[in-house]
Design a protein around this motif. Sequence first.
Motif, short mmCIF file in Angstrom:
data_model
loop_
_atom_site.label_atom_id
_atom_site.label_comp_id
_atom_site.label_asym_id
_atom_site.label_seq_id
_atom_site.Cartn_x
_atom_site.Cartn_y
_atom_site.Cartn_z
N ILE A 1 -4.84 7.70 7.15
CA ILE A 1 -5.11 8.75 8.14
C ILE A 1 -3.83 9.46 8.54
O ILE A 1 -3.80 10.68 8.70
CB ILE A 1 -5.84 8.15 9.36
CG1 ILE A 1 -7.26 7.73 8.97
CG2 ILE A 1 -5.88 9.13 10.52
CD1 ILE A 1 -7.98 6.92 10.02
N ARG A 2 -2.74 8.69 8.72
CA ARG A 2 -1.46 9.29 9.10
C ARG A 2 -0.90 10.17 7.99
O ARG A 2 -0.18 11.12 8.26
CB ARG A 2 -0.44 8.21 9.44
CG ARG A 2 -0.79 7.36 10.62
CD ARG A 2 -0.59 8.04 11.93
NE ARG A 2 0.81 8.42 12.05
CZ ARG A 2 1.25 9.41 12.80
NH1 ARG A 2 0.42 10.11 13.50
NH2 ARG A 2 2.51 9.69 12.87
N GLY A 3 -1.19 9.84 6.75
CA GLY A 3 -0.71 10.63 5.62
C GLY A 3 0.71 10.28 5.24
O GLY A 3 1.44 9.66 6.01
N PRO A 4 1.12 10.68 4.03
CA PRO A 4 2.47 10.37 3.55
C PRO A 4 3.54 11.02 4.42
O PRO A 4 3.41 12.15 4.86
CB PRO A 4 2.50 10.97 2.15
CG PRO A 4 1.08 11.18 1.77
CD PRO A 4 0.31 11.37 3.04
N LYS A 5 4.58 10.27 4.67
CA LYS A 5 5.71 10.74 5.48
C LYS A 5 7.01 10.48 4.70
O LYS A 5 7.09 9.57 3.90
CB LYS A 5 5.77 9.98 6.81
CG LYS A 5 4.51 10.06 7.64
CD LYS A 5 4.31 11.43 8.19
CE LYS A 5 3.06 11.44 9.07
NZ LYS A 5 2.53 12.73 9.29
N PHE B 1 0.82 -1.21 0.00
CA PHE B 1 0.00 0.00 0.00
C PHE B 1 0.86 1.26 0.00
O PHE B 1 0.61 2.19 -0.78
CB PHE B 1 -0.93 0.00 1.22
CG PHE B 1 -1.74 1.25 1.32
CD1 PHE B 1 -2.84 1.43 0.50
CD2 PHE B 1 -1.41 2.24 2.22
CE1 PHE B 1 -3.60 2.59 0.59
CE2 PHE B 1 -2.15 3.40 2.31
CZ PHE B 1 -3.24 3.57 1.49
N ILE B 2 1.87 1.29 0.86
CA ILE B 2 2.74 2.46 0.90
C ILE B 2 3.43 2.65 -0.45
O ILE B 2 3.53 3.77 -0.95
CB ILE B 2 3.78 2.34 2.04
CG1 ILE B 2 3.09 2.53 3.39
CG2 ILE B 2 4.89 3.36 1.86
CD1 ILE B 2 4.00 2.29 4.57
N SER C 1 8.26 0.96 4.28
CA SER C 1 7.68 0.01 3.34
C SER C 1 8.65 -1.13 3.04
O SER C 1 8.24 -2.30 3.00
CB SER C 1 7.29 0.73 2.05
OG SER C 1 6.84 -0.19 1.08
N MET C 2 9.92 -0.81 2.84
CA MET C 2 10.90 -1.85 2.57
C MET C 2 11.07 -2.76 3.78
O MET C 2 11.15 -3.99 3.63
CB MET C 2 12.23 -1.24 2.14
CG MET C 2 12.22 -0.72 0.72
SD MET C 2 13.85 -0.20 0.18
CE MET C 2 13.70 1.57 0.31
N LEU C 3 11.11 -2.19 4.97
CA LEU C 3 11.24 -2.99 6.18
C LEU C 3 10.03 -3.92 6.36
O LEU C 3 10.19 -5.12 6.63
CB LEU C 3 11.40 -2.08 7.41
CG LEU C 3 11.50 -2.79 8.75
CD1 LEU C 3 12.77 -3.63 8.82
CD2 LEU C 3 11.46 -1.77 9.88
N MET C 4 8.84 -3.36 6.18
CA MET C 4 7.63 -4.19 6.30
C MET C 4 7.60 -5.27 5.23
O MET C 4 7.17 -6.40 5.48
CB MET C 4 6.37 -3.32 6.23
CG MET C 4 6.15 -2.48 7.45
SD MET C 4 4.53 -1.69 7.56
CE MET C 4 4.33 -0.94 5.98
N GLY C 5 8.04 -4.94 4.02
CA GLY C 5 8.05 -5.91 2.94
C GLY C 5 9.00 -7.07 3.22
O GLY C 5 8.64 -8.24 3.04
#
Length: 116
Positions: free
Chosen positions: A80-84, A16-17, A91-95
């Motif tokens: 809700i948090r919005g782009p940071k 998603f990110i 995203s890479m860490l979560m992936g």
Amino acid sequence: MEIYLPALMLLSGSAFIHSRSNVPELRPSSEGADLFWRLLGKLAFFLWIGMLIWGVYMRPLHHVALGFGLSLLFNVFLIIRGPKPFWPALSMLMGVLGVGLSVYLILGPGAELGAG
């Protein structure tokens, strides 16, 4: 510990990110890192779909429904948090974590029983 749900959420969040970070300011400056992130984002999305399909056959159906729902809620939280600026690294860490958990769940000990 049940790792199916966190794996789904991490894969979904990573994909998603990646899909939401389409402006140059939210992309890695390195060409190699951007290519890695693009490939990892696609892998995370397709593995998320694959994990849902795998879950239908190997997990109780309510786990699959809960994982799908939590994945969508996690994406809503990210909206809700919005782009940071740290989104590419997150995203890479979560992936990487999501892919690792998924591979462990599918190929790890107890995989033939569907135990996580």
